[in-house]
Write a protein that holds these residues in place. Structure first.
Motif, short mmCIF file in Angstrom:
data_model
loop_
_atom_site.label_atom_id
_atom_site.label_comp_id
_atom_site.label_asym_id
_atom_site.label_seq_id
_atom_site.Cartn_x
_atom_site.Cartn_y
_atom_site.Cartn_z
N ALA A 31 0.81 -1.22 0.00
CA ALA A 31 0.00 0.00 0.00
C ALA A 31 0.84 1.27 0.00
O ALA A 31 0.36 2.34 -0.38
N LYS A 32 2.10 1.18 0.42
CA LYS A 32 2.98 2.35 0.47
C LYS A 32 3.76 2.54 -0.83
O LYS A 32 4.46 3.55 -0.99
N GLU A 88 4.50 3.34 -4.69
CA GLU A 88 3.95 4.18 -5.76
C GLU A 88 3.49 3.32 -6.92
O GLU A 88 2.49 3.62 -7.57
N THR A 132 2.17 0.30 -6.76
CA THR A 132 0.87 -0.25 -6.41
C THR A 132 -0.22 0.81 -6.53
O THR A 132 -1.30 0.56 -7.09
N SER A 133 0.06 2.01 -6.03
CA SER A 133 -0.92 3.10 -6.10
C SER A 133 -1.26 3.43 -7.54
O SER A 133 -2.44 3.62 -7.88
N ASP A 134 -0.24 3.49 -8.39
CA ASP A 134 -0.47 3.81 -9.80
C ASP A 134 -1.29 2.71 -10.47
O ASP A 134 -2.20 2.99 -11.26
N GLY A 158 -4.91 2.84 -9.18
CA GLY A 158 -5.61 4.00 -9.71
C GLY A 158 -6.04 3.80 -11.15
O GLY A 158 -7.18 4.12 -11.52
N ASP A 212 -8.81 7.15 -1.93
CA ASP A 212 -7.49 6.79 -1.40
C ASP A 212 -7.59 5.78 -0.27
O ASP A 212 -6.78 4.86 -0.16
N LYS A 217 -8.45 2.40 -1.78
CA LYS A 217 -7.29 1.82 -2.48
C LYS A 217 -6.37 1.09 -1.51
O LYS A 217 -5.74 0.09 -1.87
N LYS A 218 -6.29 1.57 -0.28
CA LYS A 218 -5.44 0.92 0.72
C LYS A 218 -6.03 -0.40 1.18
O LYS A 218 -5.35 -1.20 1.84
#
Length: 255
Positions: free
Chosen positions: A142-143, A145, A147-149, A152, A190, A193-194
């Motif tokens: 989850a931390k 970038e 994974t976040s990208d 998203g 957000d 997403k976590k």
């Protein structure tokens, strides 16, 4: 998947169509775990990415996501972290099964040629399905970038596909406009997403079948087409149309 020659579907456009039209697929894994079942299955909506739609060889990539709290997620995360594999790719192949919604029981009464002449007919089911195999990369940090990208892009692309292709919310011809991820508060998205992980499958094998009475005689196929149409239901009409299409394909192959 049991593939009789007269049921097998090898044309990539037809298989892609099943996946995109019925994107809720069943992810199945067989991963050794001390706390979870060896075989696990989860229903997920998927996206199919293909760079060249005209290619007769490119199988493409499947993208999906599932709840972090799902035991299936924990099993996959444990599997990649236990090996210290920084690529986060599962060692074992995974499988995803897609089944088209127009599926139906077929009564022997529909076989209007064989039933009256010999009676040698039995009930069956008509259905269409596609099956995907491949290596899966797990986006779980989850931390990160990366994974976040991925998440998203995943939730945005999946929303756009399902809102427009599945719901037909295009904003055209009197149809409503689609719901967008940006319609929800950014902080809310957000947080969500976590609580999910991403999965990306490089497809190594894609196969499918249309079991739609095409193995029957022309008279029986016509009887099935008419029988389903006579049900006067949406699903009956849909199955009737697919049986008719596959019957015509069989006749064309004889010429």
């Amino acid at each position: 998947m049991y593939l009789r020659a007269d049921h097998a579907e090898s044309r990539l456009p037809a298989l892609r169509s099943i996946i995109r039209s019925y994107p809720l697929g069943v992810l199945t894994t067989a991963i050794p775990s001390e706390t979870q079942p060896f075989i696990q299955a989860t229903h997920l909506p998927w996206l199919l990415d293909v760079q060249d739609e005209s290619s007769d060889a490119e199988l493409g990539v499947l993208r999906g996501h599932l709840a972090r709290q799902n035991p299936h997620s924990k099993t996959m995360i444990d599997a990649v972290t236990a090996r210290g594999d920084k690529t986060a790719v599962l060692e074992q192949d995974v499988m995803v099964l897609f089944t088209a919604t127009p599926a139906h029981y077929v009564t022997p009464k529909f076989y209007t040629e064989t039933k009256p002449s010999t009676g040698k007919v039995v009930p069956t089911w008509n259905y269409a399905a596609a099956q995907v195999y491949g290596k899966a990369k797990i986006y779980y940090d989850a931390k990160s970038e990366e994974t976040s990208d991925f998440l998203g892009r995943q939730i945005t692309d999946l929303t756009n596909h399902t809102e427009t292709s599945i719901m037909d919310y295009t904003g055209k011809n009197g149809r409503p406009g689609q719901w967008n991820v940006t319609d929800a508060p950014e902080k809310y998205i957000d947080i969500l997403k976590k609580n999910i992980i991403g999965i990306e499958i490089q497809i190594s094998k894609l196969e499918g079948k249309f079991k739609m009475s095409q193995e029957m005689s022309k008279g029986d196929r016509d009887g099935v087409v008419e029988g389903f149409a006579s049900l006067e239901s949406d699903i009956g009409k849909a199955v009737s149309e697919v049986v008719q299409e596959r019957s015509e394909m069989r006749e064309a192959s004889k010429r």
